[in-house]
Scaffold this motif. Structure first.
Motif, PDB file in Angstrom:
ATOM      1  N   ILE A  31       0.856  -1.183   0.000  1.00 29.98           N
ATOM      2  CA  ILE A  31       0.000   0.000   0.000  1.00 29.98           C
ATOM      3  C   ILE A  31       0.895   1.238   0.000  1.00 29.98           C
ATOM      4  O   ILE A  31       1.733   1.416   0.879  1.00 29.98           O
ATOM      5  CB  ILE A  31      -0.897   0.035   1.249  1.00 29.98           C
ATOM      6  CG1 ILE A  31      -1.723  -1.246   1.323  1.00 29.98           C
ATOM      7  CG2 ILE A  31      -1.771   1.263   1.247  1.00 29.98           C
ATOM      8  CD1 ILE A  31      -2.648  -1.444   0.153  1.00 29.98           C
ATOM      9  N   PRO A  34      -0.632   7.642   0.768  1.00 26.75           N
ATOM     10  CA  PRO A  34      -1.593   8.467   0.042  1.00 26.75           C
ATOM     11  C   PRO A  34      -1.024   9.843  -0.276  1.00 26.75           C
ATOM     12  O   PRO A  34      -0.247  10.409   0.479  1.00 26.75           O
ATOM     13  CB  PRO A  34      -2.777   8.569   1.028  1.00 26.75           C
ATOM     14  CG  PRO A  34      -2.622   7.392   1.948  1.00 26.75           C
ATOM     15  CD  PRO A  34      -1.146   7.192   2.067  1.00 26.75           C
ATOM     16  N   ASN A  44     -13.740   6.952   1.269  1.00 26.80           N
ATOM     17  CA  ASN A  44     -13.811   5.875   0.273  1.00 26.80           C
ATOM     18  C   ASN A  44     -15.243   5.399   0.068  1.00 26.80           C
ATOM     19  O   ASN A  44     -15.628   5.040  -1.048  1.00 26.80           O
ATOM     20  CB  ASN A  44     -12.908   4.714   0.695  1.00 26.80           C
ATOM     21  CG  ASN A  44     -11.431   5.066   0.627  1.00 26.80           C
ATOM     22  OD1 ASN A  44     -11.050   6.051  -0.016  1.00 26.80           O
ATOM     23  ND2 ASN A  44     -10.601   4.286   1.281  1.00 26.80           N
ATOM     24  N   ASN A 102      -8.285  -0.007   3.688  1.00 27.71           N
ATOM     25  CA  ASN A 102      -8.329   0.466   2.305  1.00 27.71           C
ATOM     26  C   ASN A 102      -9.368  -0.284   1.474  1.00 27.71           C
ATOM     27  O   ASN A 102      -9.363  -0.214   0.247  1.00 27.71           O
ATOM     28  CB  ASN A 102      -6.953   0.337   1.652  1.00 27.71           C
ATOM     29  CG  ASN A 102      -6.521  -1.110   1.513  1.00 27.71           C
ATOM     30  OD1 ASN A 102      -6.781  -1.918   2.396  1.00 27.71           O
ATOM     31  ND2 ASN A 102      -5.862  -1.445   0.413  1.00 27.71           N
ATOM     32  N   GLU A 137     -10.987  -2.111  -3.553  1.00 24.36           N
ATOM     33  CA  GLU A 137      -9.745  -1.752  -2.871  1.00 24.36           C
ATOM     34  C   GLU A 137      -9.291  -0.378  -3.345  1.00 24.36           C
ATOM     35  O   GLU A 137      -9.344  -0.071  -4.547  1.00 24.36           O
ATOM     36  CB  GLU A 137      -8.650  -2.774  -3.127  1.00 24.36           C
ATOM     37  CG  GLU A 137      -7.392  -2.449  -2.325  1.00 24.36           C
ATOM     38  CD  GLU A 137      -6.405  -3.580  -2.273  1.00 24.36           C
ATOM     39  OE1 GLU A 137      -5.409  -3.448  -1.544  1.00 24.36           O
ATOM     40  OE2 GLU A 137      -6.617  -4.580  -2.969  1.00 24.36           O
ATOM     41  N   GLU A 139      -6.547   3.042  -3.267  1.00 31.57           N
ATOM     42  CA  GLU A 139      -5.226   3.623  -3.097  1.00 31.57           C
ATOM     43  C   GLU A 139      -5.318   5.083  -3.524  1.00 31.57           C
ATOM     44  O   GLU A 139      -5.833   5.385  -4.601  1.00 31.57           O
ATOM     45  CB  GLU A 139      -4.188   2.882  -3.942  1.00 31.57           C
ATOM     46  CG  GLU A 139      -2.765   3.354  -3.723  1.00 31.57           C
ATOM     47  CD  GLU A 139      -1.779   2.478  -4.484  1.00 31.57           C
ATOM     48  OE1 GLU A 139      -1.392   2.891  -5.602  1.00 31.57           O
ATOM     49  OE2 GLU A 139      -1.425   1.405  -3.982  1.00 31.57           O
ATOM     50  N   SER A 141      -7.324   7.342  -2.582  1.00 30.92           N
ATOM     51  CA  SER A 141      -8.736   7.735  -2.702  1.00 30.92           C
ATOM     52  C   SER A 141      -9.389   7.315  -4.019  1.00 30.92           C
ATOM     53  O   SER A 141     -10.426   7.874  -4.397  1.00 30.92           O
ATOM     54  CB  SER A 141      -8.899   9.253  -2.510  1.00 30.92           C
ATOM     55  OG  SER A 141      -8.441   9.638  -1.232  1.00 30.92           O
TER      56      SER A 141
END
Length: 276
Positions: A31, A34, A44, A102, A137, A139, A141
């Motif tokens: 991950i 951000p 999200n 996430n 999922e 990443e 946003s």
């Protein structure tokens, strides 16, 4: 982790939700940190909700870049466009939505009219309602991966692909388990496939806990057959024991299903369904 199963005619239970979230976590192991962007202040869950309304319901393809990472954009469109085209009046309703790290998970249903070909099934002009779970999922946003798990047994029954009397006659016991395999078989490989299928059916019909099986064949495509097999078992324990017996039998005759499918260019999907 147990194989996923989807309720028939009821809401999907919390155990399935937890299994789906766990499965989504394994999709990516790295991950990134951000970064700030226009969507950074939006949760999200709000991104997913907006995508459902703007893209899935209103069909605004141009707005997808607001919700989907560019690296995943074409894949996402290719996954969803066949359904949206075959059911042009489709309408999604999110029943519940959860956020876990996430990952965002939706429990939803959709309703639509089957007006175009879908998964090699010609238009039936029937209106259907389908329940399902989707996992997204994130990443930075934006959605970078997704997985949809619809109630296919109910879907195919409503379209008339699976006989209604088969389902209604064999859903009396709460513990019964539906073991469903979907195959795409090249026409030139059909006889070889049919021989193995017949052998397997004769084998499982003798096993303890077996209730009933059915084979549905769609021959609308000249070069490939779409085949669905459904086997009903009294409970998950009897299914587990049957799997062991079948595996021992395959080993004794030196048969490897994975090698066989690859050799004859056969594609396969497997699902397990049960009642709540």
């Amino acid at each position: 982790m147990k194989q996923k199963h989807i309720m028939i005619h009821k809401h999907i239970n919390f155990l399935i939700l937890l299994l789906c979230i766990t499965a989504a976590k394994t999709l990516y192991s790295q991950i990134k940190t951000p970064t700030h962007n226009a969507m950074a202040t939006i949760s999200n869950k709000e991104v997913v909700t907006g995508m459902y309304q703007t893209y899935l319901n209103q069909k605004h393809t141009g707005a997808l870049e607001q919700y989907i990472d560019l690296s995943y954009l074409e894949t996402f469109k290719n996954m969803n466009q066949p359904l949206l085209s075959a059911f042009p009046d489709i309408r999604f309703t999110i029943k519940e939505i959860f956020e876990d790290g996430n990952n965002v998970v939706t429990i939803y249903d959709w309703e639509g009219s089957h007006l175009g070909e879908y998964q090699k099934i010609p238009a039936t002009h029937k209106k259907v309602t389908v329940q399902g779970v989707s996992i997204y999922e994130f990443e930075n946003s934006k959605i970078i991966n997704s997985k949809a798990i619809p109630d296919k047994l109910s879907f195919f029954t409503q379209l008339g692909i699976i006989p209604t009397d088969f389902i209604s006659k064999y859903t009396a016991k709460k513990d019964w388990v539906y073991f469903v395999d979907e195959f795409e078989v090249p026409a030139k490989s059909y006889e070889e496939f049919k021989s193995k299928l017949d052998y397997n059916r004769k084998l499982i019909q003798k096993l303890k806990g077996f209730v009933k099986d059915e084979v549905i064949i769609n021959t609308d495509q000249s070069d490939r057959f779409t085949i669905m097999t459904i086997a009903i078992w009294e409970n998950r324990q009897s299914l587990a024991e049957a799997k062991k017996t079948v595996q021992r039998e395959y080993e004794s005759i030196h048969f490897n299903p994975a090698v066989f499918n690859e050799k004859f260019n056969i594609r396969m999907k497997r699902n397990i369904f049960s009642l709540d």
